[in-house]
Design an enzyme around this catalytic site. Sequence first.
Site, PDB file in Angstrom:
ATOM      1  N   PRO A  86       0.823  -1.216   0.000  1.00 19.15           N
ATOM      2  CA  PRO A  86       0.000   0.000   0.000  1.00 19.15           C
ATOM      3  C   PRO A  86       0.849   1.255   0.000  1.00 19.15           C
ATOM      4  CG  PRO A  86      -0.892  -1.597   1.533  1.00 19.15           C
ATOM      5  CD  PRO A  86       0.420  -2.149   1.062  1.00 19.15           C
ATOM      6  N   CYS A  87       0.375   2.277  -0.689  1.00 20.38           N
ATOM      7  CA  CYS A  87       1.185   3.486  -0.886  1.00 20.38           C
ATOM      8  C   CYS A  87       1.478   4.217   0.412  1.00 20.38           C
ATOM      9  CB  CYS A  87       0.485   4.422  -1.866  1.00 20.38           C
ATOM     10  SG  CYS A  87      -1.177   4.936  -1.356  1.00 20.38           S
ATOM     11  N   GLN A  88       0.623   4.081   1.436  1.00 16.94           N
ATOM     12  CA  GLN A  88       0.884   4.774   2.694  1.00 16.94           C
ATOM     13  C   GLN A  88       2.213   4.330   3.292  1.00 16.94           C
ATOM     14  OE1 GLN A  88      -1.854   3.183   1.871  1.00 16.94           O
ATOM     15  NE2 GLN A  88      -3.710   4.288   2.469  1.00 16.94           N
TER      16      GLN A  88
END
Length: 463
Positions: A86-88
């Site tokens: 996930p990009c977070q």
Amino acid sequence: MGHRAPRHPAPAVLDLFSGCGGFSLGFQAAGFRIAGSVEIDPSARATHAANFPEAVHFDDATTADPAEVGACLAGAPFTVLVGGPPCQAYARVGRAKLRSVAARQNAHLDDPRVLLFRHWLRFVEAIRPHAVAMENVLDCLSVGGRNVMEETAEALVSLGYVPRYTIMNAVHYGVPQMRDRAFLLAYRQDLGVEPVFPEPTRAHDLPKGYLHSRHVATSGAGAAASRFFVPPRHPLSGLPPATTAGEAIGDLPRLAGSKAAGATKGRRSTGELAAYRADVAPSEYASRLRSGGPDGGTSGHVTRAIGRDAVLCGLMPSGSEYPAAHAIAERLLSEEIAGRAAMGRPVPDCELPALRAGIVPPHPPHTFPNRWWKLVADRPTRTLLAHLGKDGYSQIHYDDAQGRVISVREAARLQSFPDGFRFEGTMNNAFRQIGNAVPPLLAEAIARSLAVALACGEDRLAA
């Protein structure tokens, strides 16, 4: 959990951090077998399981045993791992280099913020798929002076892969949405092939904001000068134009945004079927997405009741943003006050706040000016966001008469999911799944390019 080889001659895919299955769906359309997925979000995992029932589904990449998960790939002539953390997590990984993650030498890798990277590479290292495809937001190319795709490429080289990464916009591959993402492809060195990204099939000039974001992403942490970075491919002259929002959703039934017009609030089921419009012929794009779905209609055509703002959504010009809506609301408030005064019923000062609250949205027009945006029927839409369920005003339907934000099925159409794809969970869950997904049409283009490379490497592996 293994499978006998004769039953599965197709290349097999493991979708890591799969979400609802956009990557999976594109690869399946290109002739790959979706053998397994790993996804921790229960709603997204349920959606993937409902649409890929023959796959084996796991729920946590940080605890799953790669050997157990990888068993689902047994018997395939080629194996592929797709997906990406996930990009977070990319934004918080700190300064740990992913090439060090691959070697697992440093104690600071136990930091939970980098676990997703470590586990992604752990699966690559343990399973050793023939090919890897990874997708993420442009920010991963320049996060605090770091380029995560570059570091991932370096790590893959140390694991015996040939990697390349680039920027691709979904609108150039038939998706009715301008959506820029970073993609990485890598092949095992023994295949003897170099990654090549698919050529665009549709022509569309990206707005300045998208071009600026590309420039910032590629110049901030050295991507443009990298030996792994491939400059984005530009559409050639003569290509057909982009698929438009009207082509994507114009055949879906009318809905209302206001409660007075029949819209309802609360938890909405995405399983109810809604009949297609009889007065609108489906476009070629819509006809393709209808194929394989329920006869005469589709599920998931539910939207939010937005009360006061339904009037503003109907009055906003197509292509306009929040300041235009706010100005319209101020005009309506002034007209209401003047109208009451003309009838001899002036509004007392003590009642003005309540009257204003019932007509004018509370946010000043200079704060988040693009938080509202109304689609244009003859153009592709802007990027669908993961928080679409909570902030659906970023995608307001172009039809003035409907005065509403888009439905779950309309979001799915704009993301290129077919009507037969069922979303599990609540309406907000479905919106989040769609906003997070890789557009299946874009994934299919990547899969077909990957299939060509695997075929080229077949003789080398057989030797």
